[in-house]
Design a protein around this motif. Structure first.
Motif, PDB file in Angstrom:
ATOM      1  N   PRO A   1     -10.134  26.857  11.378  1.00  0.00           N
ATOM      2  CA  PRO A   1     -10.138  27.848  12.470  1.00  0.00           C
ATOM      3  C   PRO A   1      -8.732  28.138  12.975  1.00  0.00           C
ATOM      4  CG  PRO A   1     -10.746  25.690  13.306  1.00  0.00           C
ATOM      5  CD  PRO A   1     -10.649  25.550  11.810  1.00  0.00           C
ATOM      6  N   PRO A   2      -8.588  29.163  13.814  1.00  0.00           N
ATOM      7  CA  PRO A   2      -7.269  29.463  14.387  1.00  0.00           C
ATOM      8  C   PRO A   2      -6.679  28.241  15.091  1.00  0.00           C
ATOM      9  CG  PRO A   2      -8.815  31.235  14.860  1.00  0.00           C
ATOM     10  CD  PRO A   2      -9.611  30.126  14.257  1.00  0.00           C
ATOM     11  N   HIS A   3      -5.414  27.965  14.798  1.00  0.00           N
ATOM     12  CA  HIS A   3      -4.744  26.815  15.397  1.00  0.00           C
ATOM     13  C   HIS A   3      -3.233  27.024  15.310  1.00  0.00           C
ATOM     14  CE1 HIS A   3      -4.847  25.951  11.088  1.00  0.00           C
ATOM     15  NE2 HIS A   3      -3.809  25.135  11.275  1.00  0.00           N
ATOM     16  N   TRP A   4      -2.501  26.219  16.060  1.00  0.00           N
ATOM     17  CA  TRP A   4      -1.041  26.233  15.989  1.00  0.00           C
ATOM     18  C   TRP A   4      -0.528  24.799  16.158  1.00  0.00           C
ATOM     19  CZ3 TRP A   4       2.319  24.682  19.913  1.00  0.00           C
ATOM     20  CH2 TRP A   4       1.731  24.460  21.167  1.00  0.00           C
ATOM     21  N   HIS A   5       0.692  24.588  15.712  1.00  0.00           N
ATOM     22  CA  HIS A   5       1.318  23.276  15.844  1.00  0.00           C
ATOM     23  C   HIS A   5       2.826  23.450  15.858  1.00  0.00           C
ATOM     24  CE1 HIS A   5       1.481  24.096  11.567  1.00  0.00           C
ATOM     25  NE2 HIS A   5       0.182  23.940  11.452  1.00  0.00           N
ATOM     26  N   THR A   6       3.530  22.408  16.189  1.00  0.00           N
ATOM     27  CA  THR A   6       4.988  22.500  16.339  1.00  0.00           C
ATOM     28  C   THR A   6       5.758  22.439  15.022  1.00  0.00           C
ATOM     29  OG1 THR A   6       5.055  20.123  16.803  1.00  0.00           O
ATOM     30  CG2 THR A   6       4.983  21.614  18.683  1.00  0.00           C
ATOM     31  N   PRO A   7       5.261  21.785  13.962  1.00  0.00           N
ATOM     32  CA  PRO A   7       6.026  21.796  12.705  1.00  0.00           C
ATOM     33  C   PRO A   7       5.861  23.089  11.916  1.00  0.00           C
ATOM     34  CG  PRO A   7       4.044  20.483  12.419  1.00  0.00           C
ATOM     35  CD  PRO A   7       4.107  20.858  13.870  1.00  0.00           C
ATOM     36  N   PHE A   8       6.772  23.320  10.975  1.00  0.00           N
ATOM     37  CA  PHE A   8       6.588  24.333   9.947  1.00  0.00           C
ATOM     38  C   PHE A   8       5.392  23.941   9.086  1.00  0.00           C
ATOM     39  CE2 PHE A   8      11.060  25.023  10.880  1.00  0.00           C
ATOM     40  CZ  PHE A   8      11.254  26.377  10.649  1.00  0.00           C
ATOM     41  N   GLU A   9       4.742  24.947   8.507  1.00  0.00           N
ATOM     42  CA  GLU A   9       3.705  24.672   7.520  1.00  0.00           C
ATOM     43  C   GLU A   9       3.989  25.490   6.264  1.00  0.00           C
ATOM     44  OE1 GLU A   9      -1.170  24.503   6.930  1.00  0.00           O
ATOM     45  OE2 GLU A   9      -0.290  24.866   8.909  1.00  0.00           O
ATOM     46  N   LEU A  10       4.005  24.821   5.122  1.00  0.00           N
ATOM     47  CA  LEU A  10       4.194  25.486   3.833  1.00  0.00           C
ATOM     48  C   LEU A  10       2.962  25.224   2.985  1.00  0.00           C
ATOM     49  CD1 LEU A  10       7.157  24.589   4.911  1.00  0.00           C
ATOM     50  CD2 LEU A  10       7.887  25.235   2.613  1.00  0.00           C
ATOM     51  N   ILE A  11       2.417  26.278   2.405  1.00  0.00           N
ATOM     52  CA  ILE A  11       1.215  26.170   1.581  1.00  0.00           C
ATOM     53  C   ILE A  11       1.504  26.786   0.222  1.00  0.00           C
ATOM     54  CG2 ILE A  11      -1.226  26.768   1.351  1.00  0.00           C
ATOM     55  CD1 ILE A  11      -1.294  27.081   4.417  1.00  0.00           C
ATOM     56  N   MET A  12       1.151  26.071  -0.840  1.00  0.00           N
ATOM     57  CA  MET A  12       1.297  26.588  -2.196  1.00  0.00           C
ATOM     58  C   MET A  12       0.069  26.215  -3.018  1.00  0.00           C
ATOM     59  SD  MET A  12       4.325  26.086  -5.043  1.00  0.00           S
ATOM     60  CE  MET A  12       3.704  24.594  -5.846  1.00  0.00           C
ATOM     61  N   PRO A  13      -0.773  27.191  -3.373  1.00  0.00           N
ATOM     62  CA  PRO A  13      -1.897  26.897  -4.269  1.00  0.00           C
ATOM     63  C   PRO A  13      -1.391  26.493  -5.652  1.00  0.00           C
ATOM     64  CG  PRO A  13      -2.174  29.033  -3.185  1.00  0.00           C
ATOM     65  CD  PRO A  13      -0.765  28.594  -2.958  1.00  0.00           C
ATOM     66  N   THR A  14      -1.924  25.401  -6.183  1.00  0.00           N
ATOM     67  CA  THR A  14      -1.582  24.979  -7.546  1.00  0.00           C
ATOM     68  C   THR A  14      -2.725  25.252  -8.518  1.00  0.00           C
ATOM     69  OG1 THR A  14      -2.288  22.730  -6.986  1.00  0.00           O
ATOM     70  CG2 THR A  14       0.065  23.229  -6.810  1.00  0.00           C
ATOM     71  N   GLU A  15      -3.924  25.460  -7.973  1.00  0.00           N
ATOM     72  CA  GLU A  15      -5.080  25.902  -8.761  1.00  0.00           C
ATOM     73  C   GLU A  15      -5.851  26.901  -7.918  1.00  0.00           C
ATOM     74  OE1 GLU A  15      -7.546  22.737 -10.181  1.00  0.00           O
ATOM     75  OE2 GLU A  15      -5.822  21.487 -10.762  1.00  0.00           O
ATOM     76  N   SER A  16      -6.098  28.089  -8.459  1.00  0.00           N
ATOM     77  CA  SER A  16      -6.774  29.169  -7.746  1.00  0.00           C
ATOM     78  C   SER A  16      -5.866  29.713  -6.645  1.00  0.00           C
ATOM     79  CB  SER A  16      -8.114  28.688  -7.183  1.00  0.00           C
ATOM     80  OG  SER A  16      -8.856  29.780  -6.692  1.00  0.00           O
ATOM     81  N   GLY A  17      -6.420  30.501  -5.725  1.00  0.00           N
ATOM     82  CA  GLY A  17      -5.613  31.133  -4.691  1.00  0.00           C
ATOM     83  C   GLY A  17      -5.925  30.587  -3.312  1.00  0.00           C
ATOM     84  N   TYR A  18      -5.550  31.354  -2.285  1.00  0.00           N
ATOM     85  CA  TYR A  18      -5.765  30.936  -0.904  1.00  0.00           C
ATOM     86  C   TYR A  18      -5.528  32.147  -0.024  1.00  0.00           C
ATOM     87  CZ  TYR A  18      -6.263  26.982   2.342  1.00  0.00           C
ATOM     88  OH  TYR A  18      -6.729  26.061   3.256  1.00  0.00           O
ATOM     89  N   SER A  19      -6.024  32.094   1.207  1.00  0.00           N
ATOM     90  CA  SER A  19      -5.839  33.206   2.139  1.00  0.00           C
ATOM     91  C   SER A  19      -5.461  32.663   3.499  1.00  0.00           C
ATOM     92  CB  SER A  19      -7.130  34.028   2.230  1.00  0.00           C
ATOM     93  OG  SER A  19      -6.962  35.115   3.129  1.00  0.00           O
ATOM     94  N   VAL A  20      -4.454  33.285   4.114  1.00  0.00           N
ATOM     95  CA  VAL A  20      -3.957  32.849   5.417  1.00  0.00           C
ATOM     96  C   VAL A  20      -3.879  34.054   6.339  1.00  0.00           C
ATOM     97  CG1 VAL A  20      -2.048  31.779   6.661  1.00  0.00           C
ATOM     98  CG2 VAL A  20      -2.595  31.009   4.340  1.00  0.00           C
TER      99      VAL A  20
END
Length: 287
Positions: A32-51
């Motif tokens: 669900p919608p959320h926030w946090h203080t660190p950076f977030e990096l996302i990389m799909p290695t199999e299939s895709g993703y949606s942000v």
């Protein structure tokens, strides 16, 4: 994956004695919608993703990387099957004036794909895999090694934007260096004085430019306008102040450099999609 969520605020459980956390995530679950203080990096290695960040949707193909800035409300959508690296890293202990300029360039998020960033995608893809491998090796100096690789990612992004700006301006090499140094100084000045009544004319004069020349250069080097950069700093600070229940919305607006409440409310909704009162309720889980 979200372990501590109160309202919209996620408290990240970092790895012991570090300011990093990494998931090699294969869970078919939307977050669900959320926030946090660190950076977030996302990389799909199999299939895709949606942000989703704000009103924008980022669709990641396998191998794409998204960098989400600290404090940005975002939502994650998983396909039926797949694996992705989800890497969280805090730079709260690191004070680099160049970092704020990079954040302004990529805020709220940036999608690194081979099509959009052919100059740097392969390098960042490699660094993400190295960060994952380093995280699970559990060797001495793991945190230092991972921080070095993450900062290299930010350097690649920052230099890529700088090269684009320099190419667009077509300045000679000595002028390019002069302008970059000036804009690092200006961004640092704004970061220190954003709560004061700054004007474009004042800051342009400080940089030694006419306001028209300054406006053009700022857009090229920061990939945003002067006033948008200034207001992003003010609203980011306001979001943190909203956690303090003893501060009224009016108090917060004045502490963040707004001359009146109406302009603060208008800008807050424009940049976050919510009113300050709505966001404060979301922090508490009451909305």
């Amino acid at each position: 994956m979200i372990e501590n969520l109160v309202g919209l605020h996620e408290t990240v459980n970092y790895r012991k004695d570090m300011q990093i956390r990494l998931h090699n995530n294969d869970v078919c679950e939307n977050y669900p919608p959320h926030w946090h203080t660190p950076f977030e990096l996302i990389m799909p290695t199999e299939s895709g993703y949606s942000v989703h960040c704000g009103e924008k949707e980022y669709v990641l193909d396998e191998g794409d990387i998204i960098i989400i800035c600290p404090g940005v409300i975002h939502e994650l959508f998983s396909p039926p099957k797949g694996v992705r690296i989800i890497f969280l890293v805090s730079l709260a202990q690191i004070d680099l004036q160049e970092l704020d300029l990079v954040i302004s360039m990529i805020s709220p998020a940036i999608l690194i794909s081979p099509e959009k960033f052919p100059q740097i995608h392969a390098q960042i893809h490699r660094l993400m895999l190295e960060i994952r491998d380093e995280y699970f090796r559990n060797l001495p100096y793991t945190e230092s090694s991972i921080y070095a690789k993450f900062l290299e990612i930010l350097v690649l992004v920052g230099r890529c934007y700088a090269e684009i700006a320099q190419h667009n301006f077509e300045a000679k090499n000595n002028k390019q260096q002069e302008y970059m140094e000036k804009f690092l100084f200006i961004c640092n000045y704004i970061n220190e004085h954003y709560a004061e009544p700054l004007s474009l004319e004042e800051v342009a004069s400080l940089a030694g430019f006419s306001k028209y020349h300054f406006t053009r250069l700022f857009k090229q080097y920061a990939d945003t306008t002067f006033y948008k950069y200034l207001n992003q700093k003010r609203i980011a600070h306001a979001k943190h102040l909203l956690v303090d229940k003893n501060l009224s919305v009016l108090d917060i607006s004045l502490q963040c450099g707004f001359s009146n409440l109406s302009s603060f409310l208008r800008m807050f909704r424009k940049l976050t999609g919510f009113t300050p009162t709505e966001l404060r309720k979301m922090y508490d889980g009451d909305f």
